[in-house]
Motif scaffolding. Structure first.
Motif, PDB file in Angstrom:
ATOM      1  N   THR A 274       0.866  -1.176   0.000  1.00  0.00           N
ATOM      2  CA  THR A 274       0.000   0.000   0.000  1.00  0.00           C
ATOM      3  C   THR A 274       0.905   1.230   0.000  1.00  0.00           C
ATOM      4  O   THR A 274       2.135   1.122  -0.035  1.00  0.00           O
ATOM      5  CB  THR A 274      -0.925   0.024   1.225  1.00  0.00           C
ATOM      6  OG1 THR A 274      -0.161   0.333   2.389  1.00  0.00           O
ATOM      7  CG2 THR A 274      -1.622  -1.321   1.420  1.00  0.00           C
ATOM      8  N   THR A 275       0.304   2.383   0.064  1.00  0.00           N
ATOM      9  CA  THR A 275       1.098   3.622   0.024  1.00  0.00           C
ATOM     10  C   THR A 275       2.079   3.706   1.178  1.00  0.00           C
ATOM     11  O   THR A 275       3.247   4.070   0.997  1.00  0.00           O
ATOM     12  CB  THR A 275       0.165   4.848   0.060  1.00  0.00           C
ATOM     13  OG1 THR A 275      -0.737   4.779  -1.031  1.00  0.00           O
ATOM     14  CG2 THR A 275       0.985   6.137  -0.034  1.00  0.00           C
ATOM     15  N   HIS A 276       1.642   3.362   2.386  1.00  0.00           N
ATOM     16  CA  HIS A 276       2.494   3.517   3.568  1.00  0.00           C
ATOM     17  C   HIS A 276       2.939   2.194   4.198  1.00  0.00           C
ATOM     18  O   HIS A 276       3.773   2.212   5.106  1.00  0.00           O
ATOM     19  CB  HIS A 276       1.773   4.355   4.634  1.00  0.00           C
ATOM     20  CG  HIS A 276       1.514   5.762   4.226  1.00  0.00           C
ATOM     21  ND1 HIS A 276       0.334   6.171   3.619  1.00  0.00           N
ATOM     22  CD2 HIS A 276       2.296   6.872   4.313  1.00  0.00           C
ATOM     23  CE1 HIS A 276       0.395   7.459   3.368  1.00  0.00           C
ATOM     24  NE2 HIS A 276       1.570   7.920   3.769  1.00  0.00           N
ATOM     25  N   TYR A 277       2.394   1.070   3.736  1.00  0.00           N
ATOM     26  CA  TYR A 277       2.696  -0.186   4.423  1.00  0.00           C
ATOM     27  C   TYR A 277       2.962  -1.327   3.440  1.00  0.00           C
ATOM     28  O   TYR A 277       2.481  -1.310   2.300  1.00  0.00           O
ATOM     29  CB  TYR A 277       1.539  -0.586   5.342  1.00  0.00           C
ATOM     30  CG  TYR A 277       1.220   0.450   6.391  1.00  0.00           C
ATOM     31  CD1 TYR A 277       1.990   0.556   7.536  1.00  0.00           C
ATOM     32  CD2 TYR A 277       0.169   1.351   6.206  1.00  0.00           C
ATOM     33  CE1 TYR A 277       1.718   1.535   8.491  1.00  0.00           C
ATOM     34  CE2 TYR A 277      -0.114   2.334   7.151  1.00  0.00           C
ATOM     35  CZ  TYR A 277       0.670   2.416   8.289  1.00  0.00           C
ATOM     36  OH  TYR A 277       0.411   3.388   9.220  1.00  0.00           O
ATOM     37  N   ILE A 278       3.740  -2.306   3.939  1.00  0.00           N
ATOM     38  CA  ILE A 278       3.935  -3.571   3.246  1.00  0.00           C
ATOM     39  C   ILE A 278       3.381  -4.653   4.169  1.00  0.00           C
ATOM     40  O   ILE A 278       3.810  -4.780   5.320  1.00  0.00           O
ATOM     41  CB  ILE A 278       5.424  -3.854   2.943  1.00  0.00           C
ATOM     42  CG1 ILE A 278       6.007  -2.749   2.057  1.00  0.00           C
ATOM     43  CG2 ILE A 278       5.590  -5.220   2.288  1.00  0.00           C
ATOM     44  CD1 ILE A 278       7.500  -2.874   1.849  1.00  0.00           C
ATOM     45  N   ARG A 289       4.734  -3.955   7.851  1.00  0.00           N
ATOM     46  CA  ARG A 289       5.978  -3.175   7.914  1.00  0.00           C
ATOM     47  C   ARG A 289       5.761  -1.843   7.205  1.00  0.00           C
ATOM     48  O   ARG A 289       4.879  -1.705   6.338  1.00  0.00           O
ATOM     49  CB  ARG A 289       7.130  -3.933   7.231  1.00  0.00           C
ATOM     50  CG  ARG A 289       7.417  -5.297   7.826  1.00  0.00           C
ATOM     51  CD  ARG A 289       8.819  -5.758   7.430  1.00  0.00           C
ATOM     52  NE  ARG A 289       9.016  -5.741   5.994  1.00  0.00           N
ATOM     53  CZ  ARG A 289       8.769  -6.759   5.192  1.00  0.00           C
ATOM     54  NH1 ARG A 289       8.265  -7.868   5.669  1.00  0.00           N
ATOM     55  NH2 ARG A 289       9.003  -6.676   3.901  1.00  0.00           N
ATOM     56  N   LYS A 290       6.569  -0.869   7.555  1.00  0.00           N
ATOM     57  CA  LYS A 290       6.506   0.433   6.890  1.00  0.00           C
ATOM     58  C   LYS A 290       7.022   0.303   5.463  1.00  0.00           C
ATOM     59  O   LYS A 290       8.002  -0.398   5.200  1.00  0.00           O
ATOM     60  CB  LYS A 290       7.345   1.465   7.642  1.00  0.00           C
ATOM     61  CG  LYS A 290       6.668   2.067   8.867  1.00  0.00           C
ATOM     62  CD  LYS A 290       5.592   3.069   8.455  1.00  0.00           C
ATOM     63  CE  LYS A 290       5.078   3.836   9.669  1.00  0.00           C
ATOM     64  NZ  LYS A 290       4.043   4.820   9.290  1.00  0.00           N
ATOM     65  N   ASN A 291       6.352   0.967   4.528  1.00  0.00           N
ATOM     66  CA  ASN A 291       6.814   1.035   3.150  1.00  0.00           C
ATOM     67  C   ASN A 291       7.665   2.288   3.018  1.00  0.00           C
ATOM     68  O   ASN A 291       7.155   3.406   2.954  1.00  0.00           O
ATOM     69  CB  ASN A 291       5.624   1.087   2.186  1.00  0.00           C
ATOM     70  CG  ASN A 291       6.061   0.977   0.735  1.00  0.00           C
ATOM     71  OD1 ASN A 291       7.241   1.060   0.430  1.00  0.00           O
ATOM     72  ND2 ASN A 291       5.083   0.802  -0.147  1.00  0.00           N
ATOM     73  N   HIS A 292       8.984   2.109   3.027  1.00  0.00           N
ATOM     74  CA  HIS A 292       9.888   3.260   2.966  1.00  0.00           C
ATOM     75  C   HIS A 292      10.081   3.780   1.549  1.00  0.00           C
ATOM     76  O   HIS A 292      10.775   4.769   1.331  1.00  0.00           O
ATOM     77  CB  HIS A 292      11.243   2.886   3.566  1.00  0.00           C
ATOM     78  CG  HIS A 292      11.149   2.545   5.025  1.00  0.00           C
ATOM     79  ND1 HIS A 292      10.859   3.501   5.974  1.00  0.00           N
ATOM     80  CD2 HIS A 292      11.273   1.359   5.676  1.00  0.00           C
ATOM     81  CE1 HIS A 292      10.829   2.923   7.190  1.00  0.00           C
ATOM     82  NE2 HIS A 292      11.073   1.632   7.033  1.00  0.00           N
ATOM     83  N   MET A 293       9.496   3.093   0.585  1.00  0.00           N
ATOM     84  CA  MET A 293       9.546   3.581  -0.804  1.00  0.00           C
ATOM     85  C   MET A 293       8.189   4.197  -1.130  1.00  0.00           C
ATOM     86  O   MET A 293       7.414   3.716  -1.939  1.00  0.00           O
ATOM     87  CB  MET A 293       9.873   2.423  -1.766  1.00  0.00           C
ATOM     88  CG  MET A 293      11.222   1.802  -1.515  1.00  0.00           C
ATOM     89  SD  MET A 293      11.566   0.412  -2.598  1.00  0.00           S
ATOM     90  CE  MET A 293      11.596   1.244  -4.200  1.00  0.00           C
ATOM     91  N   LEU A 294       7.889   5.297  -0.426  1.00  0.00           N
ATOM     92  CA  LEU A 294       6.576   5.948  -0.551  1.00  0.00           C
ATOM     93  C   LEU A 294       6.360   6.435  -1.975  1.00  0.00           C
ATOM     94  O   LEU A 294       7.244   7.069  -2.568  1.00  0.00           O
ATOM     95  CB  LEU A 294       6.464   7.121   0.427  1.00  0.00           C
ATOM     96  CG  LEU A 294       6.542   6.739   1.909  1.00  0.00           C
ATOM     97  CD1 LEU A 294       6.439   7.993   2.769  1.00  0.00           C
ATOM     98  CD2 LEU A 294       5.431   5.772   2.259  1.00  0.00           C
TER      99      LEU A 294
END
Length: 296
Positions: A274-278, A289-294
């Motif tokens: 998703t935009t902010h999460y994996i 987990r946080k998606n650091h490739m926003l």
């Protein structure tokens, strides 16, 4: 707890976990019921011996006269690493016992271990009644309530009439011991088939089973209880515990619910981006987990 994507996934994860918890709990019950006897005996000083029951379960053997010692070398007779429980006298859930020794008689011989690891017969000094230093165990007779039993015990083990013997097991008479008794004055005598074994040998894997019974009795019931609690309190499931490190759980779950249906959300194998999460989806866990490739 807000119901949504994470809640529903956690519910499915918990049900899968609960199924395994029930299966493992059933296996635990079967294992504990089969191994519980070791828990009672492994570190026990011995349960009170029912001598009448021992007599009724013993067969009567006759010591045949013999002219020479048993050929332990060619027949590869060795010191056993342990005793088999099916070769012991077991009374209920007890195989280690304590009793009063009415008398003790030394048979005058014992056994030592050769360089080839086989046993060899060794004789006590007629004057001092002492055994060679390499004697692993000696043979004698212990009287219990009027019955004389063959006994195997360490060479330095001394018994005085009236002593309380602890931790004894009653095993079947080894063939080579019965044979060699035929060279003594006991030839022709009738003896019980069970002998007093004081060599300190373990009974199969009793100490391993002792520890495992305790460990499994704590682990699997705890796992089952935890799985059941997760059904009613999803916030204690690892899914929510991991989410908590990102901030307020309800807020994060709401963000995921909003983003999960967005057109930019996509899935690769078991991972949802998703935009902010994996989010990694498995049968037993839903890892966030946080998606650091926003993406903007």
């Amino acid at each position: 707890m807000t119901r949504g994507y994470i809640y529903n996934k956690t519910r499915k994860n918990t049900i899968a976990m609960l199924v395994w918890a029930i299966v493992l709990f059933i296996l635990c019950i079967l294992y504990v019921s089969d191994s519980y006897i070791y828990l009672l005996n492994a570190h026990s000083a011995g349960h009170e011996l029912d001598a009448a029951n021992l007599r009724s379960n013993s067969r009567v053997l006759t010591i045949e006269p013999e002219s020479e010692a048993f050929n332990t070398r060619d027949l590869m007779v060795v010191m056993p690493p342990f005793l088999r429980i099916n070769e012991l006298f077991v009374d209920g859930a007890s195989y280690r016992f304590q009793f009063t020794a009415e008398s003790f008689e030394d048979a005058g011989f014992g056994y030592g271990v050769t360089e080839s690891k086989t046993l060899e017969i060794l004789y006590a000094n007629p004057q001092t009644h002492s055994y060679p230093p390499n004697t692993e165990f000696k043979v004698g007779f212990i009287s219990i309530e009027g019955v004389k039993y063959v006994a195997l015990l360490p060479a330095d083990y001394s018994i005085i009439p009236g002593d309380t013997i602890k931790g004894a097991v009653f095993s079947e008479l080894p063939l080579f011991v019965g044979h060699d008794l035929g060279m003594t004055e006991n030839a022709g005598a009738n003896i019980p088939s069970y002998i007093v074994d004081l060599r300190g040998l373990t009974v199969e894997d009793e100490f391993v089973d002792f520890g495992l019974v305790i460990f499994f009795s704590i682990l699997f019931p705890t796992f089952l209880i935890y799985s059941i609690l997760c059904l009613f309190k999803p916030n204690i499931h690892p899914n929510y515990i991991r989410i908590a490190k990102f901030g307020d759980i309800d807020k994060v779950c709401a963000e995921i619910d909003e983003e999960i249906t967005h057109e930019s959300t996509y899935k690769e194998k078991k991972k949802v981006y998703t935009t902010h999460y994996i989010i990694e989806e498995t049968l037993y866990n839903t890892r966030v987990r946080k998606n650091h490739m926003l993406r903007h």
